[in-house]
Design an enzyme around this catalytic site. Structure first.
Site, mmCIF file in Angstrom:
data_model
loop_
_atom_site.group_PDB
_atom_site.id
_atom_site.type_symbol
_atom_site.label_atom_id
_atom_site.label_comp_id
_atom_site.label_asym_id
_atom_site.label_seq_id
_atom_site.Cartn_x
_atom_site.Cartn_y
_atom_site.Cartn_z
ATOM 1 N N GLU A 1 0.578 -3.451 -27.023
ATOM 2 C CA GLU A 1 1.083 -2.099 -27.311
ATOM 3 C C GLU A 1 2.606 -2.036 -27.229
ATOM 4 O OE1 GLU A 1 -0.909 -0.201 -28.599
ATOM 5 O OE2 GLU A 1 -2.900 -0.549 -27.773
ATOM 6 N N HIS B 1 0.585 3.014 -19.869
ATOM 7 C CA HIS B 1 -0.659 3.254 -20.595
ATOM 8 C C HIS B 1 -1.840 2.813 -19.745
ATOM 9 C CE1 HIS B 1 -3.757 3.281 -23.606
ATOM 10 N NE2 HIS B 1 -3.844 1.973 -23.661
ATOM 11 N N HIS C 1 -6.425 3.567 -18.978
ATOM 12 C CA HIS C 1 -7.713 4.011 -19.517
ATOM 13 C C HIS C 1 -8.469 4.819 -18.462
ATOM 14 C CE1 HIS C 1 -7.802 0.231 -22.430
ATOM 15 N NE2 HIS C 1 -6.849 1.098 -22.729
ATOM 16 N N GLU D 1 -1.454 22.869 -9.769
ATOM 17 C CA GLU D 1 -0.215 22.090 -9.847
ATOM 18 C C GLU D 1 0.108 21.638 -11.278
ATOM 19 O OE1 GLU D 1 -2.259 17.811 -8.560
ATOM 20 O OE2 GLU D 1 -0.199 18.220 -7.992
ATOM 21 N N HIS E 1 -9.694 6.617 -26.138
ATOM 22 C CA HIS E 1 -9.019 5.385 -25.732
ATOM 23 C C HIS E 1 -8.315 5.509 -24.373
ATOM 24 C CE1 HIS E 1 -6.363 1.730 -26.960
ATOM 25 N NE2 HIS E 1 -6.287 1.938 -25.668
HETATM 26 O O1 2HA Z 1 -5.710 -4.044 -23.798
HETATM 27 O O2 2HA Z 1 -5.016 -1.077 -23.358
HETATM 28 O O3 2HA Z 1 -4.514 -0.437 -25.836
HETATM 29 C C1 2HA Z 1 -4.575 -3.339 -23.613
HETATM 30 C C2 2HA Z 1 -4.793 -1.983 -24.117
HETATM 31 C C3 2HA Z 1 -4.702 -1.766 -25.554
HETATM 32 ZN ZN ZN Z 2 -5.460 0.787 -24.220
#
Ligand code: 2HA
Ligand code: ZN
Length: 267
Positions: free
Chosen positions: A117, A138, A140, A168, A209
Site C-alpha cells: 500500500e 492502515h 483491519h 468522545e 477492507h
Molecule cells: O496486506 O493490508 O491492504 C496488507 C494490506 C493490504
Molecule cells: Zn489492508
C-alpha cells in the site's frame, strides 16, 4: 547503538506490537509508515546504506515528498513479527530528489519490498504533510469492517453512526470519516481516491477492507484507530440489540462543539 535503538524506530515497533495485540493485523494485514524529522534523519544516516541504488520507481510519484525519509512496514510482513525481526520486517526509504522513486537505505534484510500500500501511504503523506502529520496507518479492525456491510457507504452515514456511538467521537474526529467504496487494494487508483478524502479529514474507511488514519505522531494515529474501532464496536452491539432507542441529539452535538471548541463537519 544501531538503527533499532533510535527512539522513532522504537516507537514504531511499539505501535506495531500494540496494534497486533488489538487484533487488527491478522497474517500480513495492515501497514504503517512514518515520515522522519530532520534530526531523526541525521541520526538515521549514521546507520544507513549511503550507496543504495539504483532508485526504485514509485507507482504514484509525489514531488512534495522529494528527499523525505520514511520508515515503513514491508510487503507481506506480519505486524506480529516486527518486534522480533525489525530489520527484516521494516524498510527505511528515501524519496529521490524528483519525487519519482526511492532508495532503500535500511531494512528488508531478507529481501522484499515496502508495503503493497505504499502508493496510498505516500499520497496520504503528500496531502497531510502541510498539516504536520507524520504517521499514516492502515489496519483491519473487525467492527469497522462489519459496518461497511450495513451502513450506506457515505461520509454522512459513517460519520453520524460513529459520532452517535460515543460522546468522545465528535471531539476526537470533528471532520468526520471519509468512505472509499470497494476498490482493488495496492495500487494508485485506490491511493488517489483515499488521498482525495484525506484532504478534508484524518480517517478514511475502505469498504469491506479496513481503515486508514493520519496522525501527527504514533499516539495520535493509534488513538484514532482505537477510538473509531471502539465506536464501531458499540455501534455493532447497538444494531445487534435491535437498534438505538435513544441517541446523542443534534442539540447535544452543538453543546459539545461549543464546550470543546471544535467545528463539526456539516452532515
Ligand atoms: O496486506 O493490508 O491492504 C496488507 C494490506 C493490504
Ligand atoms: Zn489492508
Amino acid at each position: 547503538m544501531s538503527m533499532i535503538d533510535l527512539p522513532f524506530v522504537d516507537a514504531f515497533i511499539r505501535m506495531a506490537d500494540d496494534a497486533f495485540y488489538k487484533g487488527w493485523h491478522e497474517r500480513n494485514g495492515g501497514n504503517l509508515s512514518y515520515r522522519l524529522t530532520d534530526d531523526e534523519r541525521a541520526a538515521a544516516e549514521v546507520f544507513w546504506n549511503a550507496e543504495a541504488g539504483p532508485a526504485v520507481p514509485l507507482e504514484a510519484p509525489a514531488s512534495v515528498l522529494a528527499g523525505d525519509v520514511f520508515l515503513v512496514t514491508g510487503s507481506g510482513k506480519y505486524m506480529r513479527n516486527v518486534i522480533l525481526a525489525p530489520e527484516e520486517s521494516l524498510a527505511l526509504v528515501e524519496i529521490t530528489a524528483d519525487g519519482a522513486g526511492y532508495y532503500l537505505r535500511w531494512g528488508l534484510s531478507a529481501g522484499g519490498r515496502p508495503t503493497s500500500e505504499l502508493p496510498t501511504h505516500l499520497l496520504n503523506h503528500a496531502v497531510k504533510k502541510a498539516a504536520g502529520k507524520r504517521v499514516i496507518y492502515h489496519a483491519h479492525p473487525g467492527n469497522v469492517i462489519a459496518l461497511t456491510y450495513i451502513l450506506p457507504l457515505t461520509h454522512k452515514a459513517f460519520t453520524r453512526a460513529l459520532w452517535e456511538s460515543a460522546t468522545e467521537c465528535p471531539v476526537v474526529f470533528p471532520e468526520g470519516i471519509g468512505v472509499v467504496p470497494w476498490m482493488v487494494p495496492g495500487g494508485k487508483d485506490i491511493a488517489a481516491a483515499t488521498s482525495a478524502e484525506m484532504k478534508h479529514r484524518n480517517i478514511v474507511v475502505w469498504a469491506h477492507h479496513g481503515l486508514f488514519c493520519a496522525g501527527a505522531d504514533f499516539d495520535e494515529a493509534f488513538g484514532l484507530m482505537d477510538t473509531v474501532e471502539k465506536a464501531a464496536e458499540i455501534c455493532v452491539k447497538v444494531l445487534s440489540m435491535g437498534g438505538a432507542r435513544q441517541t446523542i441529539t443534534e442539540q447535544n452535538f452543538s453543546d459539545l462543539a461549543k464546550s470543546f471548541g471544535v467545528t463539526l463537519a456539516e452532515l
